[in-house]
Structure formats: structure tokens, C-alpha cells
Design a protein around this motif. Sequence first.
Motif, PDB file in Angstrom:
ATOM      1  N   TYR A  13      15.670   9.508 -43.947  1.00 52.35           N
ATOM      2  CA  TYR A  13      15.208  10.892 -43.997  1.00 52.35           C
ATOM      3  C   TYR A  13      16.263  11.768 -44.661  1.00 52.35           C
ATOM      4  O   TYR A  13      17.448  11.462 -44.616  1.00 52.35           O
ATOM      5  N   TYR A  18      12.641  17.040 -42.649  1.00 53.52           N
ATOM      6  CA  TYR A  18      12.327  17.421 -41.264  1.00 53.52           C
ATOM      7  C   TYR A  18      11.635  18.788 -41.244  1.00 53.52           C
ATOM      8  O   TYR A  18      10.647  18.978 -40.540  1.00 53.52           O
ATOM      9  N   ILE A  21       8.066  18.419 -42.669  1.00 50.59           N
ATOM     10  CA  ILE A  21       7.135  17.798 -41.725  1.00 50.59           C
ATOM     11  C   ILE A  21       6.692  18.800 -40.671  1.00 50.59           C
ATOM     12  O   ILE A  21       5.505  18.915 -40.366  1.00 50.59           O
ATOM     13  N   LYS A  24       4.258  21.248 -42.425  1.00 47.19           N
ATOM     14  CA  LYS A  24       2.968  20.670 -42.803  1.00 47.19           C
ATOM     15  C   LYS A  24       2.097  20.336 -41.602  1.00 47.19           C
ATOM     16  O   LYS A  24       0.874  20.440 -41.672  1.00 47.19           O
ATOM     17  N   ILE A  34      10.862  13.755 -34.551  1.00 47.19           N
ATOM     18  CA  ILE A  34      10.129  13.458 -35.783  1.00 47.19           C
ATOM     19  C   ILE A  34      10.297  11.986 -36.146  1.00 47.19           C
ATOM     20  O   ILE A  34       9.327  11.302 -36.494  1.00 47.19           O
ATOM     21  N   ILE A  38       7.235   9.259 -36.434  1.00 45.50           N
ATOM     22  CA  ILE A  38       6.995   8.450 -37.643  1.00 45.50           C
ATOM     23  C   ILE A  38       7.069   6.961 -37.300  1.00 45.50           C
ATOM     24  O   ILE A  38       6.232   6.177 -37.749  1.00 45.50           O
ATOM     25  N   VAL A  67       1.834   9.271 -43.816  1.00 46.36           N
ATOM     26  CA  VAL A  67       3.253   9.378 -44.140  1.00 46.36           C
ATOM     27  C   VAL A  67       3.440   8.861 -45.564  1.00 46.36           C
ATOM     28  O   VAL A  67       2.960   7.781 -45.902  1.00 46.36           O
ATOM     29  N   THR A  78       7.018  13.079 -47.243  1.00 43.32           N
ATOM     30  CA  THR A  78       6.258  14.090 -46.511  1.00 43.32           C
ATOM     31  C   THR A  78       5.313  13.413 -45.530  1.00 43.32           C
ATOM     32  O   THR A  78       5.130  12.197 -45.552  1.00 43.32           O
ATOM     33  N   VAL A  79       4.709  14.224 -44.697  1.00 46.00           N
ATOM     34  CA  VAL A  79       3.667  13.784 -43.769  1.00 46.00           C
ATOM     35  C   VAL A  79       2.531  14.793 -43.884  1.00 46.00           C
ATOM     36  O   VAL A  79       2.766  15.996 -43.878  1.00 46.00           O
ATOM     37  N   ASP A  80       1.307  14.289 -44.027  1.00 50.67           N
ATOM     38  CA  ASP A  80       0.139  15.156 -44.152  1.00 50.67           C
ATOM     39  C   ASP A  80      -0.877  14.828 -43.076  1.00 50.67           C
ATOM     40  O   ASP A  80      -0.980  13.678 -42.637  1.00 50.67           O
TER      41      ASP A  80
END
Length: 88
Positions: A13, A18, A21, A24, A34, A38, A67, A78-80
Motif C-alpha cells: 500500500y 488509504y 479507499i 471511495k 483497511i 482488503i 480491489v 483503489t477499491v470501488d
Amino acid sequence: MDLKEVVLKNICYTDLVYQRINKKLGISLYKTDIESLIYRTILDNYVTISKIGKNFYIKNPNNHIQVTVNSNTYRVITVDKIKGINYD
């Protein structure tokens, strides 16, 4: 070693990710939380991993998130939230 194990072993990371994330996902978690989120997301039995271009896209319908991880560095990008999926 399968792809999931390789990703979990090498995942890393940046400080900026951070913040990205949290923004988002609309949450406010500490770095360790976090990383745990993940890790659990990738470890789930229902996860799918696709390699498209230079990235892995790791989708988890149970957590409703995707992810994105760089396939060369294993750095989380990123994370969506997953949209358009019916979870009935």
C-alpha cells in the motif's frame, strides 16, 4: 501457489491509497483496518480475480467491492463499490 496466495503474499500500500479507499467507500478506517478489510476480501471463497492490462481486478460480491491491484508491483491502486449487481 495460486494467484490469490501470490497477491496476498505480495500486496502493498501507499499512504495515498488509504485516503482514496476511505473516500471511495465513504468510510473512515485506520490503515490496519483497511489492510484487514482488503485481506479478508481477497481471502473470501467467492472472489474472482481478472487480469486486464497491467492490473488485477479482484471482485468480491459478498463485500460488494472490487480491489484494483497493479500486477507488477502488487500495489493496491483503489477499491470501488460494485454497482449493478442484484444481491437478493
